[in-house]
Design an enzyme around this catalytic site. Structure first.
Site, short mmCIF file in Angstrom:
data_model
loop_
_atom_site.label_atom_id
_atom_site.label_comp_id
_atom_site.label_asym_id
_atom_site.label_seq_id
_atom_site.Cartn_x
_atom_site.Cartn_y
_atom_site.Cartn_z
N HIS A 37 0.85 -1.19 0.00
CA HIS A 37 0.00 0.00 0.00
C HIS A 37 0.89 1.24 0.00
O HIS A 37 2.10 1.14 0.20
CB HIS A 37 -0.90 0.01 1.24
CG HIS A 37 -0.08 0.13 2.50
ND1 HIS A 37 0.47 -0.98 3.12
CD2 HIS A 37 0.31 1.21 3.21
CE1 HIS A 37 1.18 -0.58 4.16
NE2 HIS A 37 1.09 0.75 4.25
N HIS A 121 6.12 6.48 -1.05
CA HIS A 121 6.81 5.23 -1.40
C HIS A 121 5.94 4.06 -0.97
O HIS A 121 5.03 4.22 -0.16
CB HIS A 121 8.17 5.14 -0.71
CG HIS A 121 8.05 5.05 0.78
ND1 HIS A 121 7.82 6.15 1.58
CD2 HIS A 121 8.08 3.97 1.61
CE1 HIS A 121 7.73 5.75 2.84
NE2 HIS A 121 7.88 4.44 2.89
#
EC number: 3.1.4.58
Length: 179
Positions: A37, A121
Site C-alpha cells: 500500500h 513510497h
C-alpha cells in the site's frame, strides 16, 4: 488501543507486479503482496474513541483526480544498514495535496503530525543489513516503471502484530466526494 494509518490500496495487478521485484536478500522480510500500500499518514496508537473521530474526519474528501505512478526503487537508512526497501511513487501535486488534506483533517482529532517531509513510497521489505544484496536489488530494479493507475478511495488501516509478522487490515474505505 489500535495502531492506525491512512493509506491508498493498490490494484491487485500493481501489487503483483511489485511482488516480482523480490530478490534473494538474506536479511529481508518481504511484505506480502496483499499488504502492499501507499501510506499517506501514520497515526500510531489511539483508543477507540479517537479512532472513530479520525474515521469521521476522513468522510467527504473531494475527488483529487489521482493517478499514481510507480518509478524506481530505493531504501531508507545507510548502505551498510538499510532499514526499508521501497518502490518510489511520483510526488505529483494531487497526491501531495491529498496527503496534506488528510493530515489537516486529522490534527484536530488527535494526530501528532510527522515533522519530516512526506516522501511517497511503497514499502516492499524491512531489512537488517546492506552490502552486496542491497546493491544487487538497486541495480536490478533501477528502471522499475509501472503504468499510471487511478485511485478512487483511501483507507483507514489497523496494523496488527503477530507470530507471522505484521498484518494490515482495512477498517474503513472512503470514496471521493464527486464534484
Amino acid at each position: 488501543m489500535q495502531r492506525l494509518f491512512v493509506g491508498l490500496e493498490l490494484p491487485r495487478s500493481v501489487a503483483e507486479q511489485l511482488g516480482r521485484v523480490r530478490v534473494e536478500y538474506p536479511t529481508a522480510r518481504w511484505h506480502p503482496v496483499q499488504a502492499l500500500h501507499l501510506t499517506l499518514c501514520f497515526i500510531g496508537e489511539v483508543n477507540a474513541q479517537t479512532a472513530n473521530a479520525m474515521a469521521g474526519a476522513l468522510h467527504d474528501l473531494p475527488d483529487p483526480e489521482l493517478k499514481l505512478t510507480i518509478r524506481g526503487v530505493g531504501y531508507f537508512g545507510t548502505p551498510e544498514r538499510p532499514r526499508v526497501l521501497w518502490a518510489g511513487v511520483t510526488a505529483e501535486a494531487a497526491l501531495m495535496q491529498l496527503q496534506e488534506e488528510v493530515e489537516q483533517r486529522l490534527v484536530p482529532v488527535g494526530l501528532v503530525p510527522d515533522t519530516r517531509a512526506y516522501r511517497p513510497h511503497i514499502t516492499l521489505a524491512r531489512v537488517r543489513q546492506g552490502g552486496e544484496p542491497l546493491r544487487a536489488f538497486l541495480e536490478g530494479h533501477a528502471d522499475l516503471a509501472l503504468p499510471p493507475f487511478a485511485v478512487d478511495h483511501l483507507s483507514l488501516y489497523v496494523s496488527r502484530g503477530g507470530e507471522g509478522g505484521v498484518r494490515y487490515e482495512v477498517i474503513e474505505r472512503f470514496s471521493w466526494l464527486k464534484r
